[in-house]
Design a protein around this motif. Structure first.
Motif, PDB file in Angstrom:
ATOM      1  N   GLY A  17       7.897 -71.061  31.053  1.00  0.00           N
ATOM      2  CA  GLY A  17       7.698 -72.606  31.438  1.00  0.00           C
ATOM      3  C   GLY A  17       8.602 -73.001  32.081  1.00  0.00           C
ATOM      4  N   CYS A  18       9.423 -72.617  33.192  1.00  0.00           N
ATOM      5  CA  CYS A  18      10.212 -72.790  34.699  1.00  0.00           C
ATOM      6  C   CYS A  18       9.774 -73.063  35.753  1.00  0.00           C
ATOM      7  CB  CYS A  18      11.134 -72.275  34.585  1.00  0.00           C
ATOM      8  SG  CYS A  18      12.057 -72.694  35.808  1.00  0.00           S
ATOM      9  N   PHE A  19       9.108 -74.113  35.357  1.00  0.00           N
ATOM     10  CA  PHE A  19       8.002 -74.563  36.413  1.00  0.00           C
ATOM     11  C   PHE A  19       7.789 -76.141  36.867  1.00  0.00           C
ATOM     12  CE2 PHE A  19       5.009 -73.417  33.153  1.00  0.00           C
ATOM     13  CZ  PHE A  19       4.307 -74.807  33.626  1.00  0.00           C
ATOM     14  N   GLY A  20       7.954 -76.722  37.907  1.00  0.00           N
ATOM     15  CA  GLY A  20       7.781 -78.097  38.314  1.00  0.00           C
ATOM     16  C   GLY A  20       8.607 -79.042  37.753  1.00  0.00           C
ATOM     17  N   SER A  21       8.879 -80.002  36.626  1.00  0.00           N
ATOM     18  CA  SER A  21       9.656 -80.781  36.740  1.00  0.00           C
ATOM     19  C   SER A  21       9.866 -80.228  35.057  1.00  0.00           C
ATOM     20  CB  SER A  21       9.300 -82.147  36.164  1.00  0.00           C
ATOM     21  OG  SER A  21       7.986 -81.872  35.012  1.00  0.00           O
ATOM     22  N   SER A  22       9.256 -79.021  34.633  1.00  0.00           N
ATOM     23  CA  SER A  22      10.304 -78.540  33.445  1.00  0.00           C
ATOM     24  C   SER A  22      11.281 -77.043  33.762  1.00  0.00           C
ATOM     25  CB  SER A  22       9.142 -78.257  32.769  1.00  0.00           C
ATOM     26  OG  SER A  22       9.089 -77.572  31.213  1.00  0.00           O
ATOM     27  N   GLU A  23      11.869 -77.415  33.356  1.00  0.00           N
ATOM     28  CA  GLU A  23      13.412 -76.253  33.380  1.00  0.00           C
ATOM     29  C   GLU A  23      12.681 -75.055  32.139  1.00  0.00           C
ATOM     30  OE1 GLU A  23      17.051 -77.063  30.167  1.00  0.00           O
ATOM     31  OE2 GLU A  23      17.315 -78.559  31.795  1.00  0.00           O
ATOM     32  N   ALA A  41      11.013 -53.623  30.954  1.00  0.00           N
ATOM     33  CA  ALA A  41      12.031 -53.707  30.464  1.00  0.00           C
ATOM     34  C   ALA A  41      12.098 -55.464  30.822  1.00  0.00           C
ATOM     35  CB  ALA A  41      13.603 -53.465  31.263  1.00  0.00           C
ATOM     36  N   CYS A  42      13.399 -55.987  29.691  1.00  0.00           N
ATOM     37  CA  CYS A  42      13.275 -57.708  29.510  1.00  0.00           C
ATOM     38  C   CYS A  42      13.622 -58.313  31.170  1.00  0.00           C
ATOM     39  CB  CYS A  42      13.971 -57.996  28.440  1.00  0.00           C
ATOM     40  SG  CYS A  42      13.446 -59.763  28.521  1.00  0.00           S
ATOM     41  N   SER A  43      13.542 -59.295  31.785  1.00  0.00           N
ATOM     42  CA  SER A  43      14.255 -59.935  33.156  1.00  0.00           C
ATOM     43  C   SER A  43      14.599 -61.151  32.333  1.00  0.00           C
ATOM     44  CB  SER A  43      13.220 -58.868  34.380  1.00  0.00           C
ATOM     45  OG  SER A  43      12.568 -60.123  34.201  1.00  0.00           O
ATOM     46  N   SER A  44      15.530 -62.028  33.168  1.00  0.00           N
ATOM     47  CA  SER A  44      15.308 -62.914  33.372  1.00  0.00           C
ATOM     48  C   SER A  44      14.606 -63.681  33.243  1.00  0.00           C
ATOM     49  CB  SER A  44      16.467 -63.484  34.788  1.00  0.00           C
ATOM     50  OG  SER A  44      15.571 -63.599  35.356  1.00  0.00           O
ATOM     51  N   ILE A  45      12.898 -63.468  33.507  1.00  0.00           N
ATOM     52  CA  ILE A  45      11.642 -64.007  33.930  1.00  0.00           C
ATOM     53  C   ILE A  45      11.044 -63.801  33.151  1.00  0.00           C
ATOM     54  CG2 ILE A  45      12.476 -65.650  36.110  1.00  0.00           C
ATOM     55  CD1 ILE A  45      10.920 -63.731  37.211  1.00  0.00           C
TER      56      ILE A  45
END
Length: 109
Positions: A17-23, A41-45
């Motif tokens: 959910g990190c996009f626009g003004s949302s972290e 694998a799981c990654s940071s994103i």
């Protein structure tokens, strides 16, 4: 306001959910189930992706897939070379296919 890069997450977590003004937020990475293998694998994103063991291709004639699950795709084993071993005298291997190493059964008299 200035654009900022999405922050990282602790190990074992990914950011969604990190996009626009949302972290966005950090969520724990999924674990593959007992009869699943890891596709990515799981990654940071992105979260870990798992699929059912029965989605893997078959191992081929006279072979079976051993130890698929909990994230591992397992390995292909030749029938008679698995943990059970070869059948003894007067017995033959029945049902070695898919994820089963089969069973030794007595020959008919």
């Amino acid at each position: 306001g200035a654009c900022e890069a999405c922050k990282g997450c602790d190990a074992g977590h990914y950011r969604t959910g990190c996009f626009g003004s949302s972290e966005g937020e950090c969520l724990p990475c999924a674990e593959c189930g007992a009869l699943q293998f890891q596709v990515s694998a799981c990654s940071s994103i992105a979260d870990r992706r798992c699929e059912a063991c029965n989605m893997l291709p078959t191992c081929g004639e006279s072979s079976y897939r051993r130890d698929c699950g909990a994230g591992s795709p397992g390995v292909c084993e030749t029938c008679g070379n698995g943990p059970r071993g070869a059948c003894g005298a007067g017995r033959y291997l029945l049902g070695c296919e898919g994820r089963s190493e089969g069973a030794c059964v007595a020959c008919d008299a």
